[in-house]
Structures are given as structure tokens and as C-alpha cells.
Design a protein around this motif. Structure first.
Motif, mmCIF file in Angstrom:
data_model
loop_
_atom_site.group_PDB
_atom_site.id
_atom_site.type_symbol
_atom_site.label_atom_id
_atom_site.label_comp_id
_atom_site.label_asym_id
_atom_site.label_seq_id
_atom_site.Cartn_x
_atom_site.Cartn_y
_atom_site.Cartn_z
ATOM 1 N N ILE A 209 19.849 13.946 25.766
ATOM 2 C CA ILE A 209 20.543 13.002 24.891
ATOM 3 C C ILE A 209 19.548 12.131 24.140
ATOM 4 C CG2 ILE A 209 22.114 11.022 24.850
ATOM 5 C CD1 ILE A 209 23.548 12.183 27.220
ATOM 6 N N THR A 210 18.512 11.683 24.834
ATOM 7 C CA THR A 210 17.539 10.781 24.227
ATOM 8 C C THR A 210 16.669 11.536 23.220
ATOM 9 O OG1 THR A 210 17.453 9.495 26.263
ATOM 10 C CG2 THR A 210 15.653 9.176 24.698
ATOM 11 N N ALA A 211 16.599 10.994 22.027
ATOM 12 C CA ALA A 211 15.748 11.618 21.007
ATOM 13 C C ALA A 211 14.290 11.516 21.434
ATOM 14 C CB ALA A 211 15.959 10.924 19.665
ATOM 15 N N THR A 212 13.606 12.644 21.491
ATOM 16 C CA THR A 212 12.213 12.659 21.931
ATOM 17 C C THR A 212 11.497 13.863 21.338
ATOM 18 O OG1 THR A 212 10.757 12.856 23.855
ATOM 19 C CG2 THR A 212 12.913 13.882 24.031
ATOM 20 N N SER A 213 10.221 13.673 21.069
ATOM 21 C CA SER A 213 9.412 14.785 20.557
ATOM 22 C C SER A 213 8.504 15.346 21.638
ATOM 23 C CB SER A 213 8.556 14.305 19.374
ATOM 24 O OG SER A 213 7.689 13.255 19.782
ATOM 25 N N THR A 214 8.552 14.741 22.836
ATOM 26 C CA THR A 214 7.631 15.167 23.891
ATOM 27 C C THR A 214 8.320 15.938 25.006
ATOM 28 O OG1 THR A 214 7.907 13.015 24.962
ATOM 29 C CG2 THR A 214 6.035 13.267 23.454
ATOM 30 N N VAL A 215 9.633 15.773 25.176
ATOM 31 C CA VAL A 215 10.366 16.514 26.200
ATOM 32 C C VAL A 215 11.098 17.656 25.510
ATOM 33 C CG1 VAL A 215 12.091 16.423 28.023
ATOM 34 C CG2 VAL A 215 10.639 14.432 27.588
ATOM 35 N N ILE A 216 10.772 18.882 25.935
ATOM 36 C CA ILE A 216 11.317 20.061 25.259
ATOM 37 C C ILE A 216 12.613 20.519 25.909
ATOM 38 C CG2 ILE A 216 10.824 22.442 24.571
ATOM 39 C CD1 ILE A 216 7.818 21.701 24.797
ATOM 40 N N THR A 217 12.628 20.615 27.242
ATOM 41 C CA THR A 217 13.827 21.064 27.953
ATOM 42 C C THR A 217 14.004 20.248 29.228
ATOM 43 O OG1 THR A 217 12.663 22.738 29.268
ATOM 44 C CG2 THR A 217 13.543 23.435 27.118
ATOM 45 N N ALA A 218 15.226 20.303 29.757
ATOM 46 C CA ALA A 218 15.544 19.664 31.038
ATOM 47 C C ALA A 218 16.462 20.590 31.805
ATOM 48 C CB ALA A 218 16.206 18.311 30.823
ATOM 49 N N SER A 219 16.170 20.773 33.088
ATOM 50 C CA SER A 219 16.982 21.678 33.896
ATOM 51 C C SER A 219 17.114 21.123 35.307
ATOM 52 C CB SER A 219 16.338 23.063 33.948
ATOM 53 O OG SER A 219 17.143 23.963 34.687
ATOM 54 N N ALA A 220 18.338 21.098 35.821
ATOM 55 C CA ALA A 220 18.577 20.615 37.183
ATOM 56 C C ALA A 220 18.054 21.634 38.178
ATOM 57 C CB ALA A 220 20.061 20.375 37.399
ATOM 58 N N VAL A 221 17.268 21.167 39.147
ATOM 59 C CA VAL A 221 16.769 22.063 40.190
ATOM 60 C C VAL A 221 17.560 21.899 41.483
ATOM 61 C CG1 VAL A 221 14.462 22.207 39.214
ATOM 62 C CG2 VAL A 221 14.984 20.393 40.846
ATOM 63 N N THR A 222 18.373 20.847 41.562
ATOM 64 C CA THR A 222 19.329 20.678 42.664
ATOM 65 C C THR A 222 20.634 20.174 42.064
ATOM 66 O OG1 THR A 222 18.707 18.372 43.089
ATOM 67 C CG2 THR A 222 17.520 20.079 44.327
ATOM 68 N N ALA A 223 21.736 20.440 42.736
ATOM 69 C CA ALA A 223 23.018 19.897 42.284
ATOM 70 C C ALA A 223 23.036 18.392 42.536
ATOM 71 C CB ALA A 223 24.165 20.575 43.018
ATOM 72 N N SER A 224 23.707 17.666 41.665
ATOM 73 C CA SER A 224 23.788 16.215 41.839
ATOM 74 C C SER A 224 24.636 15.881 43.057
ATOM 75 C CB SER A 224 24.372 15.555 40.592
ATOM 76 O OG SER A 224 25.685 16.018 40.345
ATOM 77 N N ALA A 225 24.255 14.818 43.767
ATOM 78 C CA ALA A 225 24.967 14.427 44.988
ATOM 79 C C ALA A 225 24.699 12.959 45.266
ATOM 80 C CB ALA A 225 24.517 15.288 46.169
ATOM 81 N N GLY A 226 25.468 12.410 46.202
ATOM 82 C CA GLY A 226 25.250 11.037 46.660
ATOM 83 C C GLY A 226 26.123 10.003 45.995
#
Length: 381
Positions: A152-169
Motif C-alpha cells: 500500500i505504501t508508495a515506495t521505490s525500494t520495496v519491490i514485493t511483499a509475501s507472507a511467510v506465516t499466516a497472521s495470528a494472535g
């Protein structure tokens, strides 16, 4: 044990039926039918009664919950935020991903869940793994699966984001009924009494004739030992700061003995009073009457040293905090606040320009009408 709500009728038809039945019992030959003024009035009263009862039940439960959280220290379980481990792909090592960086995923029911980075992260590799938290607390943040996330955040340094665990808590605020059930269970195992001096003092204050009480742990009032295990000494006074009667002390002793833990020794005693002789020399404001200023100083200092209020706090005039020293500067400040005082030349306590020590573990200044009283005298020029 479960919370049992107050029995307040909340079925509208039941309430209206009871009203009509009572009217029929009281009015010979009367029978209800639609359109009668009495029936219309009964229906309106029934509807309003149900609304009022529902609101009253809510208020009662809110009040009980408030007492549980503030008096018995059984807090509500508040909502928590879900967390998720996210692998980012960045343009190079040393890149700083700022706090507030946000991604979004989808929970099992198809709702979008935003996750935010709470602290900045400096990437040691081009694929750092960071922990992010749901922007909103609650269970809706749980269950976002492993896989790609949208940035969501506009950025030129972060190319991709991927969850490596399901969200919990993530968890929702505790339901009121659930909290009340838990509170009832907690209170069901409590009984009056306690092993701490503060508990004993609180119980002593419930005895008629006692206004304030000070409990001291591990203090033996008879031997004056300060390391007596399983021993509590409780000192009690009335509303004017004087010792309570022998009968009231006996009532306090009985009340505490009835709830004490096995093996505990409890003493109920009078405080120790120490006379404080205050001597001052002040300069009055121009035009002020020296006699009136002197009288006002005496009244102010005696009020400050009043055993009825010594050791109380601004928030609680029934508390008693052990205070065995009368501070010279505090007395001087009390004098300085008296209208008509322009300057303080000197102040002494018990003949010295120093703090005065009050005797005893439950120490109070002597009242002005005691055999050996606290006195205030001085010169106003």
C-alpha cells in the motif's frame, strides 16, 4: 460459576398481559378488547417498561463490571492485534524500510486486512523478513494466508511483499457476559480478610466508630519488634483524629480475628501523639492587622498539623499514610500562604530550625487541646 443477570421482564407481551390481568382482577365486569383506552395505555406502558428494563439491565451490568475492574482488579480482556511475518524484496542491502510501511492481505472471509511496520528496519539482505501488525485490533486480522501481499505504501525500494506465516494472535474485546462470568468465578473464591496490613486496615475502617486505620506489616505493637513474622499491628482513630474507645477497639479486634489467616497475630492499638511547638517571625503586608494575621497563621498551621487529616491524600481523606516527620519547609510554606504575610523571617519546630520527628510507628501531631498540645506562636511585625 456464571453471572446471573437481574430478573427484569423483557418480554413485551408478557408485561402487557400481566397489566391487563391485574386490571381485570381489580375492575369487576371489565374485559379487555382492542380499542379500549385502558388496553392502549397498558400496551404503551408494557412497551416502555421493556425498554426501561433492558436499559436498567445494561446499566447494572456496566456498574458491576466497573467495580470488578477497579475495586477487585479483574480487568477486561481488550482486543489485541494480529501479527504476520512478511518477507520483503528490496532494491539492495542497507535499505531502510520506514515505520508505517503498510501492506494488505485478505482474511478467510474475504475482508481486506492492513498490516503495518511498527519500527523502521534496515535490510541486511535483499530479502529481509519483518514482523508486521494488523492496523486494527481484533480477530478479523487472523488467518491471512501465506503468499503474496499487496503493497500500500508508495515506495521505490520495496519491490514485493509475501507472507511467510499466516497472521495470528488477534482477538476481539471480551464480551460483557464473558467478563461477568469470569468476574463471578474470581469473586466466588474470595473471602473477607487478608494477610497484608493494608487489607487489615481496610477492614478496620468498616467498623463503626473508626474513620482511619493504619496497618503495619511485621510489627509487634507489644514488643515493638519490626521483624515479627505473621504479625500485623493496626492503629485506629476516629473522625477527629483521637483514639477510639476501648469498645470500638474490641470490635475491630473481633472483626479482624474473624477473618485472619491461621497463625497470624493481630494487634489493635492507639497511635502515638507528639506535640509540635511552632514559633515564627513574619513581616505583615502594609496595612494588614498583625493580630488578625497571627490568628490566621495559628489556624492555618494547626489545620496543617491536625491529627484528623495528617497522612491523608488529596484524593482520599480516609487513607492514612505513615508520616513521621514534620517538614520545616512545609510548615513555612503553610505560613507563607496565609493572607497578609509579606515575608518570613524565621520558623522553628520544637526550638530548632529543622524538621521535627514524630514518635512511634503510627505517629500523629498532638491536637491543640491535648494535655501536651501542639502550639503555634510568634511575632508579626
Amino acid at each position: 460459576m456464571a453471572w446471573e443477570p437481574p430478573e427484569l421482564p423483557e418480554d413485551q407481551d408478557e408485561v402487557i398481559g400481566r397489566i391487563l390481568d391485574n386490571l381485570q382482577d381489580r375492575m369487576d365486569g371489565w374485559a379487555p378488547y382492542d380499542g379500549q383506552p385502558e388496553v392502549a395505555l397498558a400496551q404503551e406502558i408494557g412497551r416502555e417498561t421493556v425498554v426501561v428494563n433492558a436499559r436498567m439491565r445494561d446499566q447494572i451490568e456496566y456498574a458491576v463490571a466497573g467495580i470488578g475492574s477497579t475495586v477487585f482488579d479483574v480487568p477486561y480482556a481488550l482486543a489485541t492485534t494480529a501479527a504476520i511475518s512478511v518477507q520483503l524484496t528490496v532494491t539492495g542491502t542497507g535499505v531502510v524500510v520506514p515505520d508505517g510501511f503498510m501492506v494488505t492481505g485478505t482474511n478467510p472471509v474475504g475482508e481486506d486486512v492492513n498490516f503495518v511496520l511498527l519500527e523502521p528496519v534496515t535490510a541486511a539482505t535483499t530479502t529481509p523478513v519483518v514482523t508486521m501488525h494488523a492496523a486494527d485490533a481484533g480477530s478479523a486480522g487472523n488467518g491471512v494466508p501465506v503468499g503474496p501481499l499487496s503493497i500500500i505504501t508508495a515506495t521505490s525500494t520495496v519491490i514485493t511483499a509475501s507472507a511467510v506465516t499466516a497472521s495470528a494472535g488477534g482477538s476481539d474485546d471480551e464480551l460483557r457476559d464473558t467478563y461477568l462470568d469470569r468476574l463471578v468465578s474470581r469473586l466466588s473464591v474470595l473471602r473477607p480478610g487478608g494477610v497484608l496490613a493494608a487489607d487489615m486496615a481496610a477492614l478496620a475502617r468498616t467498623v463503626p466508630g473508626v474513620t482511619r486505620a493504619l496497618g503495619i506489616d511485621n510489627y509487634d505493637a507489644l514488643s515493638e519488634a519490626i521483624d515479627a513474622e505473621k504479625t500485623v499491628s493496626v492503629f485506629v482513630i476516629d473522625n477527629v483524629g483521637a483514639p477510639v474507645s476501648v469498645g470500638v477497639k474490641a470490635d475491630v479486634q473481633d472483626a479482624l480475628e474473624a477473618v485472619r489467616e491461621p497463625g497470624f497475630v493481630i494487634y489493635v492499638e492507639d497511635p502515638t501523639y507528639t506535640a509540635v511547638d511552632v514559633v515564627y517571625d513574619v513581616v505583615a503586608d502594609a496595612g494588614a492587622d498583625p493580630g488578625e494575621v497571627a490568628a490566621a497563621i495559628e489556624a492555618a498551621v494547626l489545620a496543617y498539623l491536625d491529627p484528623a487529616t495528617w497522612g491523608t491524600t488529596v484524593d482520599d481523606d480516609t487513607t492514612w499514610q505513615a508520616a513521621g516527620i514534620v517538614r520545616l519547609f512545609d510548615v513555612a510554606a503553610t505560613i507563607g500562604r496565609v493572607p497578609g504575610v509579606a515575608a518570613i523571617v524565621s520558623v522553628t519546630l520544637n526550638g530548632a530550625a529543622a524538621d521535627a520527628v514524630l514518635a512511634g510507628p503510627a505517629a500523629l501531631p498532638a491536637p491543640a487541646d491535648a494535655v501536651d498540645p501542639t502550639t503555634v506562636a510568634g511575632t508579626v511585625s
